[in-house]
Design an enzyme around this catalytic site. Sequence first.
Site, mmCIF file in Angstrom:
data_model
loop_
_atom_site.group_PDB
_atom_site.id
_atom_site.type_symbol
_atom_site.label_atom_id
_atom_site.label_comp_id
_atom_site.label_asym_id
_atom_site.label_seq_id
_atom_site.Cartn_x
_atom_site.Cartn_y
_atom_site.Cartn_z
ATOM 1 N N HIS A 527 0.831 -1.206 0.000
ATOM 2 C CA HIS A 527 0.000 0.000 0.000
ATOM 3 C C HIS A 527 0.865 1.256 0.000
ATOM 4 C CE1 HIS A 527 -3.546 -2.458 1.947
ATOM 5 N NE2 HIS A 527 -3.266 -2.796 0.691
ATOM 6 N N TYR A 528 1.980 1.202 -0.687
ATOM 7 C CA TYR A 528 2.873 2.353 -0.734
ATOM 8 C C TYR A 528 2.232 3.500 -1.516
ATOM 9 C CZ TYR A 528 4.055 -0.384 -4.917
ATOM 10 O OH TYR A 528 3.986 -1.126 -6.068
#
Length: 592
Positions: A527-528
């Site tokens: 989930h960068y």
Amino acid sequence: MASVEALKLLLCLLLLLHTLGSSQGKKRSSKYHDRYPFIRPASSFSSSSSSTSSNGYSDSYDYIIVGGGTAGCPLAATLSQNFSVLLLERGGVPFSNVNVSYLENFHISLADTSPTSASQYFISTDGVFNSRARVLGGGTCINAGFYTRASASDVMKAGWDAKLVNESFPWIEKQIVHRPKLTRWQRAIRDGLLEVGVSPFNGFTYDHLYGTKVGGTIFDKFGRRHTAAELLASANPEKLHVLVHAKVQKIIFDTTEKKPKAVGVVFKDENGNQHHAYLAKKEGSEIIVTCGAIGSPQLLLLSGIGPKAELRKFNIPVVLDNKFVGEGMSDNPMNTVFAPINRRFQQSLIQTVGITKLGVYIEASSGFGQSKDSIHCNHGIMSAEIGQLSTIPPKQRTPEAIEAYKKGKRELPHEAFKGGFILVKIASPISKGKLKLNNTNVDENPIVTFNYFSNPNDLQRCVDGIRMVEKLVRTKPFTNYTRCDEHCVEKLLNMSVATSVNLIPRHTNDTKSLEQFCKDTVITIWHYHGGCHVGKVVDPDYKVIGVERLRVIDSSTFSESPGTNPQATVMMMGRYMGVKMLRERLGGAAGV
């Protein structure tokens, strides 16, 4: 019951599956051309596939979208209702790859590190393995499928029109989202979360609400994945042109006026031949970058937008000096606890989530879809036999050490892979990092640092999350299924510390220091975000500050990852911005 040593190997192997170099999946033919006649290989690009404008350039379009991913596909489908759109995707199509299309092959898709894989692994400077998508449909093709909307506060912080947001989410949901059938493991997670006080139970809902809930999924009841690429079925086929295996090298600018103006792109096809595509000379025509949190800042830098000193290191002509490109990178850190199960459980990815007020999300997965052969085979350079030894000093990486590990892996019982994982994810991490170029090759990953747990508040939330898991696995819903006795949790945590789930050097300690446990066992949940933040790189309408006819619309603009899992919001964002741009350009004639 599996031995302690076997479980140590098990935890390590499962957490590293997405880095193992496997190409076991089989391809199947697909007749997707009937539904998506506008999708073609990049080598087919010619002036005959587009209009010619008065600016003297052939192959001109009203919009050129770079990146056919989670945001790019709904954006392209929407804009094509009224304007000509060229969508350029560096990867192939997802429709012909069973590793992408089926839940049971989820691990294999992430394990494939071949050049044609739908996923491209990278390792941050923190020493954490990660993956980025390389396929039409983007991250929706390689993720765990969980679908949940952004919170009301996320929408408000973004400055989005709530009415249009609430129209855009259902547009996605009607096409590719499903209600999951809960497995026993997911029901145990649900009931256990409620027992430890993560309440109320909000039932099945897409909404982001405190408590325990069941979210949507992009896997249907047959375990088939439905991706953002399928949203292209809503496009106007007469106005949309999609090129796959089109690797955009840079954006072309006209710098003869006061402000640089984006006019086109340079891309290479699957044969390595270079092409140019240009915008039509019309007011409102734009290039839109939707390459994700890694690809978008990388492409801006390669195109000459970024810190002047950094660009000059690589002899990149400076189009715009902006020190914020690549800054503020974040990844939501995740730590996991493995729970051995006393019976066979159906494989499941994320279905249930606990949304706590501690700033911690609890999720879970179970089962393992690969075969006995895939567990025991040699997976190549990124395999456990080699990759895991990266945490051992070079002088100790002996042939004997490699053989010892391989022997232990061969002896690992296949049945041991039928356990489950409890995932602890930190919401809205305060810790920030940065992205910078590694070289000028767009095919190679840039250098990325996330600085996990550099902020003490993030570390404390991880500790709080692990303590919650300690309580969770002792609840009745879990003890009915797990092999845990009263000392099980401490044993499992100690095993986690001993395993090499990343390239972070190990510390000699036990689980009395949960802070050290969090640091040593941190992994990613993919989930960068960040690198092109609003107010620093783009304005509130996602137009790149300081240049004309260029926007960035994807998770690189986020300062926080929305909801518990971002894919729903990123797809919504593509649809939302497409509608917004059409209405601003055409008014009531937009028809959307």
